[in-house]
Design an enzyme around this catalytic site. Structure first.
Site, PDB file in Angstrom:
ATOM      1  N   CYS A 333       0.873  -1.217  -0.049  1.00  0.00           N
ATOM      2  CA  CYS A 333       0.121  -0.214  -0.094  1.00  0.00           C
ATOM      3  C   CYS A 333       0.767   1.348   0.061  1.00  0.00           C
ATOM      4  O   CYS A 333       0.479   2.099  -0.641  1.00  0.00           O
ATOM      5  CB  CYS A 333      -0.877   0.110   1.371  1.00  0.00           C
ATOM      6  SG  CYS A 333      -1.784  -1.503   1.465  1.00  0.00           S
ATOM      7  N   ALA A 334       2.018   1.245   0.802  1.00  0.00           N
ATOM      8  CA  ALA A 334       2.686   2.273   0.898  1.00  0.00           C
ATOM      9  C   ALA A 334       3.898   2.484  -0.416  1.00  0.00           C
ATOM     10  O   ALA A 334       4.745   3.441  -0.459  1.00  0.00           O
ATOM     11  CB  ALA A 334       3.552   2.178   2.078  1.00  0.00           C
TER      12      ALA A 334
END
Ligand SMILES: *Cc1c(COP(=O)(O)O)cnc(C)c1O
Length: 386
Positions: A333-334
């Site tokens: 996600c990051a």
């Protein structure tokens, strides 16, 4: 089609998602074709068939975590289950207190609902972890207060695979009369989960991390000793005993249950196989200089390996690898932005080492041959960069 055809990179990103098992897909298809009824329709066989399938699936899921079927609420996944658990408890227990405890290494689907609640005036403690990624139980005990309503600590970490001591955490929370929620998105289908033995009050699940379809999950909500109160976050037709309105996706739910059944049937042999593959990969990677294992060496998901490599840039590493193997660096996600993984930073890794990390998620469809190729490729790319 085979989930992994030979021309495509070897898939080793099982923490992000997994390919659907062909047996799961086969179980789902009839509920997209002829058995398409709405499980809430009570006046004809289309509805009855769908309702029977949902009932069976609910039983399978309940059995898998030692719950009762009435304690399982279907959702769109673990993100929704986490939101329902955390916001739902916060809203329902306002009279008892406004303090919540979670951990710095949680998934963003836990951290962000907590931050949202902080903006509404709740107080959240984000516990630090030990360098191996485990929660310190004494630290946890010290944060619990008379106005603490909820502790939320994940079962298995989505970046480093570390398994938190759920039974000990549950016992501690129970003795302080605090509700215990666990995000078990990475645990279900892979490790034993028992809401009774672990004194878990709320448990978030999802299907797509263990060969089920994306877009379906569940929340376990304890019904007795104690009976957990929850404010619904979705209002409408009052499905799922009012906790979560919306027409149930029968085919997704059937696939979810089939994936759980397959996962339980292959344990613990599959765990041993994955552990061997993972350990083989790590042994090979250790021929590189400056390699660091992230997270506890053994208290970890069997297919999970996260390493930091000194002197290389994570982005360059992925670029060099991506035609051969599909892995990720830090959090999936990051990884769109340049920030190092919040999990690796919480372990105490400096920014450079946190950025120079590779996360391997080995799964059901991976072979020893693929692991050998992945090891050779990684070693070659690292050497070309250093
Ligand atoms: C994948 C994941 C989630 C999000 O689950 P979805 O079903 O994709 O919403 C939440 N928590 C953890 C630990 C995860 O690994």
């Amino acid at each position: 089609m085979d989930p992994q055809t030979s021309q495509r990179p070897i898939y080793l990103d099982g923490h992000a998602t997994t390919p659907i098992d062909p047996q799961v897909l086969d179980a789902m298809l009839p509920y997209l074709r002829e058995q398409f009824g709405n499980p809430s329709s009570q006046s004809h066989c289309y509805g009855w068939e769908a309702a029977a399938a949902v009932k069976h699936a609910r039983q399978v899921l309940a059995d898998a975590i030692h719950a009762d079927p009435e304690e399982i609420i279907f959702t769109s996944g673990a993100t929704e289950a986490n939101n329902l658990a955390i916001k739902g408890v916060a809203e329902a227990y306002l009279q008892r207190g406004r303090h919540i405890v979670t951990v710095k290494t949680e998934h963003r689907a836990v951290l962000e609902p907590c931050r949202y609640l902080e903006r509404l005036g709740f107080e959240v403690t984000y516990l630090a972890v030990r360098p191996d990624g485990l929660v310190d139980l004494q630290d946890l005990a010290q944060t619990l207060r008379s106005d603490t309503v909820l502790v939320s600590i994940m079962a298995a970490n989505s970046e480093i695979g570390v398994l938190q001591p759920l039974a000990e955490i549950g016992a501690l929370c129970r003795s302080h009369n605090v509700l215990f929620h666990t995000d078990a998105a990475q645990g279900i289908g892979k490790i034993p989960l028992d809401v009774r033995a672990m004194s878990v009050d709320l448990m978030s699940l999802t299907a797509h991390k263990f060969y089920g379809p994306k877009g379906v999950g569940a929340l376990y909500i304890r019904r007795r000793s104690p009976r957990v109160q929850l404010a619904p976050q979705m209002h409408g037709g009052e499905q799922e005993r009012g906790f979560r309105s919306g027409t149930l996706p029968t085919h997704q739910i059937v696939g979810f249950a089939k994936a759980v059944e397959l996962g339980l049937a292959e344990q613990p042999q599959e765990g041993d196989r994955l552990r061997q593959l993972r350990d083989r990969l790590y042994v090979r990677l250790q021929t590189l200089d400056g390699i660091h294992l992230n997270g506890h060496p053994t208290q970890r998901l069997p297919g999970s390996l996260n390493v930091s490599i000194e002197g290389v840039d994570g982005a360059a590493l992925l670029l060099g690898l991506r035609s051969q193997i599909a892995v990720s660096s830090g959090s999936a996600c990051a990884s769109g932005d340049a920030k190092p993984s919040h999990v690796l930073v919480a372990l105490g890794r400096d920014r450079k080492l946190a950025s120079a990390s590779l996360r391997f998620g080995i799964g059901r469809f991976n072979t020893l041959e693929e692991i050998e190729i992945a090891a050779s490729e990684t070693i070659a790319v690292v050497r070309s960069l250093t």
